[in-house]
Design a protein around this motif. Structure first.
Motif, PDB file in Angstrom:
ATOM      1  N   ARG A 233     -16.642 -24.823  -3.722  1.00 14.00           N
ATOM      2  CA  ARG A 233     -17.703 -25.515  -3.823  1.00 14.00           C
ATOM      3  C   ARG A 233     -18.419 -25.590  -2.213  1.00 14.00           C
ATOM      4  O   ARG A 233     -19.762 -25.461  -2.437  1.00 14.00           O
ATOM      5  CB  ARG A 233     -17.532 -27.251  -4.157  1.00 14.00           C
ATOM      6  CG  ARG A 233     -18.613 -27.842  -4.488  1.00 14.00           C
ATOM      7  CD  ARG A 233     -18.235 -29.212  -4.973  1.00 14.00           C
ATOM      8  NE  ARG A 233     -17.674 -30.102  -3.804  1.00 14.00           N
ATOM      9  CZ  ARG A 233     -18.444 -30.906  -3.120  1.00 14.00           C
ATOM     10  NH1 ARG A 233     -19.774 -30.966  -3.420  1.00 14.00           N
ATOM     11  NH2 ARG A 233     -18.095 -31.606  -2.258  1.00 14.00           N
ATOM     12  N   GLN A 234     -17.811 -25.738  -1.535  1.00 17.93           N
ATOM     13  CA  GLN A 234     -18.066 -25.722  -0.069  1.00 17.93           C
ATOM     14  C   GLN A 234     -18.774 -24.334   0.372  1.00 17.93           C
ATOM     15  O   GLN A 234     -19.781 -24.326   1.094  1.00 17.93           O
ATOM     16  CB  GLN A 234     -16.877 -25.963   0.918  1.00 17.93           C
ATOM     17  CG  GLN A 234     -16.648 -27.376   0.920  1.00 17.93           C
ATOM     18  CD  GLN A 234     -17.551 -28.543   1.226  1.00 17.93           C
ATOM     19  OE1 GLN A 234     -18.405 -28.216   2.291  1.00 17.93           O
ATOM     20  NE2 GLN A 234     -17.719 -29.444   0.798  1.00 17.93           N
ATOM     21  N   VAL A 235     -18.112 -23.109  -0.176  1.00 18.82           N
ATOM     22  CA  VAL A 235     -18.627 -21.827   0.168  1.00 18.82           C
ATOM     23  C   VAL A 235     -20.247 -21.768  -0.434  1.00 18.82           C
ATOM     24  O   VAL A 235     -21.177 -21.360   0.262  1.00 18.82           O
ATOM     25  CB  VAL A 235     -17.837 -20.625  -0.647  1.00 18.82           C
ATOM     26  CG1 VAL A 235     -18.540 -19.522  -0.532  1.00 18.82           C
ATOM     27  CG2 VAL A 235     -16.567 -20.442   0.053  1.00 18.82           C
ATOM     28  N   LEU A 236     -20.347 -22.312  -1.692  1.00 18.85           N
ATOM     29  CA  LEU A 236     -21.727 -22.575  -2.247  1.00 18.85           C
ATOM     30  C   LEU A 236     -22.601 -23.335  -1.575  1.00 18.85           C
ATOM     31  O   LEU A 236     -23.995 -22.951  -1.096  1.00 18.85           O
ATOM     32  CB  LEU A 236     -21.623 -22.648  -3.598  1.00 18.85           C
ATOM     33  CG  LEU A 236     -23.132 -22.567  -4.676  1.00 18.85           C
ATOM     34  CD1 LEU A 236     -23.719 -21.365  -4.416  1.00 18.85           C
ATOM     35  CD2 LEU A 236     -22.530 -23.385  -6.155  1.00 18.85           C
ATOM     36  N   LEU A 237     -22.328 -24.441  -1.019  1.00 25.21           N
ATOM     37  CA  LEU A 237     -23.054 -25.441  -0.615  1.00 25.21           C
ATOM     38  C   LEU A 237     -23.511 -24.944   0.902  1.00 25.21           C
ATOM     39  O   LEU A 237     -24.680 -25.033   1.346  1.00 25.21           O
ATOM     40  CB  LEU A 237     -22.233 -26.872  -0.203  1.00 25.21           C
ATOM     41  CG  LEU A 237     -22.008 -27.701  -1.614  1.00 25.21           C
ATOM     42  CD1 LEU A 237     -21.407 -28.962  -1.048  1.00 25.21           C
ATOM     43  CD2 LEU A 237     -23.219 -28.033  -2.026  1.00 25.21           C
ATOM     44  N   TYR A 238     -22.665 -24.484   1.606  1.00 26.02           N
ATOM     45  CA  TYR A 238     -23.066 -23.862   2.935  1.00 26.02           C
ATOM     46  C   TYR A 238     -23.961 -22.733   3.061  1.00 26.02           C
ATOM     47  O   TYR A 238     -24.615 -22.293   3.771  1.00 26.02           O
ATOM     48  CB  TYR A 238     -21.564 -23.371   3.727  1.00 26.02           C
ATOM     49  CG  TYR A 238     -21.404 -24.565   4.528  1.00 26.02           C
ATOM     50  CD1 TYR A 238     -21.659 -24.761   5.947  1.00 26.02           C
ATOM     51  CD2 TYR A 238     -20.255 -25.428   4.129  1.00 26.02           C
ATOM     52  CE1 TYR A 238     -21.235 -25.818   6.797  1.00 26.02           C
ATOM     53  CE2 TYR A 238     -19.882 -26.532   5.072  1.00 26.02           C
ATOM     54  CZ  TYR A 238     -20.283 -26.668   6.418  1.00 26.02           C
ATOM     55  OH  TYR A 238     -19.866 -27.695   6.929  1.00 26.02           O
ATOM     56  N   THR A 239     -23.833 -21.706   1.817  1.00 20.58           N
ATOM     57  CA  THR A 239     -24.470 -20.591   1.574  1.00 20.58           C
ATOM     58  C   THR A 239     -26.007 -21.321   1.325  1.00 20.58           C
ATOM     59  O   THR A 239     -26.904 -20.906   1.805  1.00 20.58           O
ATOM     60  CB  THR A 239     -24.067 -19.930   0.464  1.00 20.58           C
ATOM     61  OG1 THR A 239     -22.866 -19.346   0.804  1.00 20.58           O
ATOM     62  CG2 THR A 239     -25.018 -18.572   0.252  1.00 20.58           C
ATOM     63  N   LEU A 240     -26.021 -22.301   0.354  1.00 20.73           N
ATOM     64  CA  LEU A 240     -27.450 -22.911   0.236  1.00 20.73           C
ATOM     65  C   LEU A 240     -28.000 -23.464   1.383  1.00 20.73           C
ATOM     66  O   LEU A 240     -29.237 -23.330   1.432  1.00 20.73           O
ATOM     67  CB  LEU A 240     -27.252 -23.822  -0.821  1.00 20.73           C
ATOM     68  CG  LEU A 240     -26.757 -23.395  -2.415  1.00 20.73           C
ATOM     69  CD1 LEU A 240     -26.624 -24.662  -3.078  1.00 20.73           C
ATOM     70  CD2 LEU A 240     -27.937 -22.637  -3.014  1.00 20.73           C
ATOM     71  N   VAL A 241     -27.423 -24.034   2.364  1.00 18.27           N
ATOM     72  CA  VAL A 241     -27.947 -24.440   3.554  1.00 18.27           C
ATOM     73  C   VAL A 241     -28.325 -23.395   4.616  1.00 18.27           C
ATOM     74  O   VAL A 241     -29.362 -23.332   5.201  1.00 18.27           O
ATOM     75  CB  VAL A 241     -26.835 -25.160   4.460  1.00 18.27           C
ATOM     76  CG1 VAL A 241     -27.364 -25.764   5.671  1.00 18.27           C
ATOM     77  CG2 VAL A 241     -26.465 -26.691   3.470  1.00 18.27           C
ATOM     78  N   LEU A 242     -27.425 -22.192   4.520  1.00 11.79           N
ATOM     79  CA  LEU A 242     -27.724 -21.015   5.475  1.00 11.79           C
ATOM     80  C   LEU A 242     -29.098 -20.315   5.082  1.00 11.79           C
ATOM     81  O   LEU A 242     -29.926 -20.120   5.986  1.00 11.79           O
ATOM     82  CB  LEU A 242     -26.651 -20.109   5.189  1.00 11.79           C
ATOM     83  CG  LEU A 242     -26.966 -18.558   5.708  1.00 11.79           C
ATOM     84  CD1 LEU A 242     -26.860 -18.806   7.439  1.00 11.79           C
ATOM     85  CD2 LEU A 242     -25.676 -17.803   5.230  1.00 11.79           C
ATOM     86  N   LEU A 243     -29.378 -20.305   3.898  1.00 10.55           N
ATOM     87  CA  LEU A 243     -30.420 -19.286   3.467  1.00 10.55           C
ATOM     88  C   LEU A 243     -31.804 -19.631   3.949  1.00 10.55           C
ATOM     89  O   LEU A 243     -32.623 -19.116   4.478  1.00 10.55           O
ATOM     90  CB  LEU A 243     -30.545 -19.094   1.726  1.00 10.55           C
ATOM     91  CG  LEU A 243     -29.267 -18.352   1.339  1.00 10.55           C
ATOM     92  CD1 LEU A 243     -29.487 -18.226  -0.210  1.00 10.55           C
ATOM     93  CD2 LEU A 243     -28.705 -17.164   2.065  1.00 10.55           C
ATOM     94  N   PRO A 244     -32.203 -21.087   3.806  1.00  8.29           N
ATOM     95  CA  PRO A 244     -33.507 -21.466   4.568  1.00  8.29           C
ATOM     96  C   PRO A 244     -33.446 -21.283   5.926  1.00  8.29           C
ATOM     97  O   PRO A 244     -34.579 -20.956   6.666  1.00  8.29           O
ATOM     98  CB  PRO A 244     -33.389 -22.884   4.049  1.00  8.29           C
ATOM     99  CG  PRO A 244     -32.734 -23.117   2.835  1.00  8.29           C
ATOM    100  CD  PRO A 244     -31.488 -22.136   3.037  1.00  8.29           C
TER     101      PRO A 244
END
Length: 312
Positions: free
Chosen positions: A224-235
């Motif tokens: 879950r954290q891998v996905l959340l940090y990726t979602l923060v990273l992209l913008p």
């Protein structure tokens, strides 16, 4: 004939000197250094102004030496747990090919030399940021956080985010918003990159008592954290274009590369797993995501450099 046969193994064996050199290079963590150097070079290239070629080479060399020095000191400090982890047991210190004291002296010597040369060749702001990055990796991440908290790689990841700031400061003599944006991109890239690795290496960390996220919070939360940090990273990766120090070439690359990173992170999140969250696929999505994350960061920064060179 017997003399010739007896001599053959010595003739065919690799020279001992070459093996020793390889071990000293291994202490510098060359794979890590290569990515550090790339992001540092891009920081230097996109900064306003320029350095003479000789000084640019000196600055890049200092970034490489500083990163390698931190890696050597890290290997010296972690030699006890490295000896008990499968993926690190063959490193030069736990394998007994280099003595711990020699490795420490090597790392400290390179660290001091890299900072001094950076200061003399460029400016002392860049040298100061380089010194801070080495100290942060060694003192904050390696010696303080790594064995104490599951947030070790989040906070400690800042150490690997300094190179573009160093490159920028080497050219300009100061630190502004632009290099801090590049710092933030690497900072938020680090958790999904490293936690993808920790998903399939968690047994090693558990064996030696290092509180990586899969050990302390389980594989399901780590995904879950891998996905959340990726979602923060992209913008965040779009900020260089939004702030005007990158153009459409970089923006297009950031979107395309980011879309694939997100796809990989979603695959990690949806990996087939049992009730406890353990992977039923041999952590194949995590392994693919980890490998892609390395390419992702390198290609993203290359796109930024190409954009700057073409569009100015």
């Amino acid at each position: 004939m017997s003399d010739l046969t007896a001599a053959t193994p010595d003739v065919l064996a690799p020279p001992q000197d070459l093996s020793e050199v390889r071990d000293w290079v291994t202490l510098l963590k060359p794979r890590v250094v290569s990515l550090v150097v790339l992001t540092g070079v891009v920081g230097l290239l996109v900064a306003p102004g320029s350095l003479p070629p000789a000084l640019s080479i000196a600055a890049v060399l200092c970034i490489a030496l500083g990163a390698g020095a931190a890696g050597a000191i890290n290997m010296w400090y972690d030699r006890d747990i490295d000896a008990r982890m499968k993926r690190t047991a063959t490193r030069p210190i736990p394998a007994g090919r280099i003595m711990p004291g020699a490795a420490l002296s090597y790392g400290v010597g390179l660290a001091v030399a890299s900072v001094l040369i950076m200061g003399l060749a460029t400016n002392w702001v860049a040298a100061g940021v380089l010194a801070l990055s080495i100290a942060f990796y060694v003192l904050v991440y390696t010696m303080w956080l790594k064995r104490r908290t599951s947030q070790n790689i989040v906070i400690g990841g800042a150490a690997g985010a300094f190179p573009p700031v160093i490159g920028w400061a080497a050219v300009t003599g100061h630190v502004t918003l632009e290099p801090l944006v590049l710092f933030a991109i690497i900072f938020f890239w680090t958790p999904p990159h490293f936690w993808a690795l920790s998903l399939f290496a968690h047994a090693d960390y558990e064996r030696v008592g290092v509180p990586m996220l899969p050990v302390t919070h389980g594989a399901k939360e780590t995904r879950r954290q891998v996905l959340l940090y990726t979602l923060v990273l992209l913008p965040l990766t779009l900020l260089p274009s939004l702030l005007g120090f990158a153009g459409l070439i970089y923006a297009a690359a950031a979107v395309l590369l980011g879309a694939e990173f997100l796809r990989q992170a979603i695959a990690v999140f949806r990996d087939r797993q049992d009730e406890a969250g353990r992977s039923l696929s041999g952590d194949l999505p995590a392994k693919k995501c980890f490998r892609y994350s390395l390419s992702y960061l390198g290609l993203l920064f290359i796109a930024l450099a190409v954009d700057r060179m073409i569009l100015g």
